[in-house]
Design an enzyme around this catalytic site. Structure first.
Site, PDB file in Angstrom:
ATOM      1  CG  HIS A 271      47.657  26.852  36.513  1.00  0.00           C
ATOM      2  ND1 HIS A 271      47.215  26.500  35.265  1.00  0.00           N
ATOM      3  CD2 HIS A 271      46.649  27.571  37.075  1.00  0.00           C
ATOM      4  CE1 HIS A 271      46.001  26.987  35.061  1.00  0.00           C
ATOM      5  NE2 HIS A 271      45.633  27.637  36.141  1.00  0.00           N
ATOM      6  CG  ASP A 342      45.571  31.291  37.489  1.00  0.00           C
ATOM      7  OD1 ASP A 342      46.687  31.083  37.999  1.00  0.00           O
ATOM      8  OD2 ASP A 342      45.277  30.935  36.330  1.00  0.00           O
ATOM      9  CD  GLU A 343      41.950  28.630  35.261  1.00  0.00           C
ATOM     10  OE1 GLU A 343      40.976  28.667  34.501  1.00  0.00           O
ATOM     11  OE2 GLU A 343      43.083  28.246  34.891  1.00  0.00           O
ATOM     12  CB  VAL A 344      42.892  27.102  43.759  1.00  0.00           C
ATOM     13  CG1 VAL A 344      43.122  25.963  44.741  1.00  0.00           C
ATOM     14  CG2 VAL A 344      44.108  28.027  43.718  1.00  0.00           C
ATOM     15  CG  ASP A 396      41.328  33.243  39.682  1.00  0.00           C
ATOM     16  OD1 ASP A 396      41.762  34.232  39.060  1.00  0.00           O
ATOM     17  OD2 ASP A 396      40.904  32.226  39.107  1.00  0.00           O
TER      18      ASP A 396
END
Length: 591
Positions: A271, A342-344, A396
């Site tokens: 992000h 988060d969300e790598v 995550d």
């Protein structure tokens, strides 16, 4: 002018409710509308008296935030003139007027941080004469009591000209959960300082105490940092969509005056596409299309439009990160620092040749990618903790199926809190059973942006023949999260008593793919109020039964009061329901 007209219309609606509402049986306590409901409220006789025209709140004058709160409530109580939807059935004594609310605070030095005592005791004498007393251990508890007192005042009597207050009342109150928060994403769409301040005001009315400011993301970097201004200059939506250090100071000061902590989140290493304007060399896959045509979901570069992740192998990454962290900890005094995590996405990192060469040394890409994340956290978390900050990460970093920290010594529990957003109670259980403290933001219950479909264009998921499954409108979070769904969620469900101690509390989240200032109030309120009561005094009555049926009437009333205070909270029922209590319930008593 528009707001004045709107308020006048609302006043007339409320006046009509009082004039024509049908009387209904209820206990004395139930006729008092306070949100969140206090833990203990005693009111033996339904009596009220007139609030004196020269009513005064007295408090210790040597605490600036308490003085600010006292002065604010002094004005609010006298000017609000809230007309109840259903007129309380009380005996009004006109012989004595309540003239003073005396605030007593045991400890004026307690700082606003996680776990600070927010309890209070409010006593209004039975005669109505003399002085009501608000006693609290800390300033922050006194602020909660001031809010309760303000909600006890209403306009009643002949011509609705008198401010009334219940008498013979005693309240003891204290929150179940210390962390009661609201997340606002100001990267995908920008919110002005006034929007944030209005939100913090409404949070304080609801006894929410944490404003989780998700400041940056791939879409924009609106925070102007002294040591690296180019991040905002080149990463924001423009010079009029930035937050200056002066803006931050104003928001934090406003938060203190309202008993609301401000926790910053600078999401990384994913992000971070917006960082590429200032530092293109440290961001992988920046500006690339997020989901290449005809590729599998597993091969995407980001989970939504707006790609870019920091490169853990580039030495400049940590030069930039240290400047950012140093500025953030100097701007934000709260002991918590949200690091994101988060969300790598594998596909983004593997576009970089240096990372590709790094991964070739591992038996599997999974192990190599997880090691990359571990390198990044090992290089940044110690710097955060060196500034006496506790770092919050999204779940995550521990629970992701592909990229996660496998050596848990990288995430020492004494310095780390994990915020859960997937998997409901199951993921909460996984986190606390691993020994970590957690903040619950389950997307299935607490994501207030859900229910508006997907925001991506040219989406074939919408091209479904009539009569077939429409697939939740093309969005993974298709179902709208109603206030009752939020209210009824037990965030410690399935946990042992020891595990429950690791649940710090919860947060509702408003991500801003499809939200901006025009819908801010209605997306947040009164659904965030539902979380506020569930985390403050719980969602069950003294017998252990869920109290959402009783809560409906109070929330209706509270929503109207919030609107009178200037927050355009959305309605939860037709006005007819408030005028006909109980008639909008179902016949099903169980559940």
């Amino acid at each position: 002018m528009i707001r004045v007209i709107f308020t006048t219309i609302l006043y007339l609606q409320c006046w009509m409710c009082c004039c024509f509402a049908k009387s209904h049986p209820h206990s004395h306590v139930e006729s008092l509308n306070v949100w969140p409901k206090p833990v203990k409220l005693w009111w033996a006789h339904p009596k009220a008296t007139i609030l004196s025209a020269d009513f005064t709140i007295k408090c210790p004058r040597n605490h600036p935030h308490l003085v600010a709160a006292t002065d604010r409530y002094q004005i609010l109580i006298k000017s609000e003139h809230h007309v109840p939807l259903v007129n309380p059935e009380v005996v009004v004594s006109t012989s004595c007027h309540l003239k003073v609310l005396q605030i007593k605070v045991a400890d004026l030095t307690a700082s606003l941080q996680h776990g600070v005592d927010e309890s209070y005791n409010l006593t209004i004498p039975a005669s109505g004469a003399g002085t009501a007393v608000l006693a609290a251990k800390t300033v922050w508890g006194a602020m909660r009591g001031l809010e309760t007192f303000s909600q006890l005042v209403w306009v009643g009597g002949t011509q609705f000209q008198r401010l009334l207050i219940p008498v013979g009342l005693d309240i003891w109150d204290s929150p179940i959960f210390a962390h009661r928060g609201l997340l606002l994403d100001t990267s995908r769409n920008y919110y002005g300082v006034k929007d944030i301040l209005r939100t913090i005001s409404a949070m304080s009315w609801n006894k929410l105490n944490v404003f989780h400011w998700h400041i940056t993301d791939s879409h924009s970097f609106p925070l102007l940092l002294p040591s690296d201004p180019d991040l905002a200059i080149k990463g924001s939506y423009g010079p009029f969509m930035q937050y200056t250090p002066a803006d931050v100071a104003e928001i934090i000061q406003f938060g203190f005056d309202h008993g609301v902590r401000v926790i910053p989140e600078i999401d990384s290493p994913a992000h971070t596409g917006s960082w590429a304007g200032a530092h293109p060399e440290i961001v992988t896959c920046a500006g690339m299309f997020w989901w290449p045509a005809e590729s599998e979901w597993a091969d995407r570069l980001a989970s939504e439009p707006g790609s870019g992740q920091l490169n853990p192998l580039h030495p400049k990454t940590y030069q930039v990160m240290k400047k950012v962290i140093k500025d953030i900890v100097s701007l934000f005094p709260d002991p918590f620092y949200h690091s994101g995590g988060d969300e790598v996405i594998p596909g983004c990192w593997t576009t970089d040749p240096i990372i590709q060469a790094f991964l070739s040394n591992y038996s599997s890409a999974h192990n190599g990618l997880s090691h990359l994340l571990q390198i990044f956290i090992n290089s940044t978390l110690p710097y955060v903790t060196s500034h006496n900050k506790t770092s919050i990460y999204w779940e995550d970093v521990l629970l992701d199926s592909t990229i996660k920290v496998e050596d848990l010594s990288t995430l020492p529990p004494e310095h780390t809190i994990l915020q859960t957003w997937n998997g409901g109670s199951q993921n909460t259980k996984r986190i606390v059973s691993s020994g970590y403290r957690t903040i619950v933001s389950s997307a299935d219950y607490y994501y207030l942006d859900c229910g508006h479909g997907s925001f991506v264009g040219n989406d074939s998921q919408y091209n479904r023949p009539p009569g077939t499954d429409q697939g939740n409108g093309g969005s993974w979070c298709g179902p709208f999260k109603t206030w009752q769904l939020i209210y009824n969620y037990d965030i410690t469900y399935g946990l042992t008593q020891e595990e429950k101690k690791l649940v710090l509390g919860g947060e509702v989240a408003l991500w801003s793919e499809q939200a901006d200032p025009t819908v801010l109030d209605s997306r947040l309120w009164p659904r965030a109020s539902a979380l506020a009561e569930a985390l403050w005094s719980g969602n069950r009555d003294d017998t252990g039964k869920k109290r959402y049926a009783e809560a409906t009437d109070r929330l209706n009333e509270w929503r109207y009061r919030m609107v009178r205070r200037g927050v355009r909270a959305e309605p939860i029922q037709p006005l007819w329901c408030a005028r006909n209590p109980g008639m909008c319930n179902t016949v099903h008593a169980s559940g």
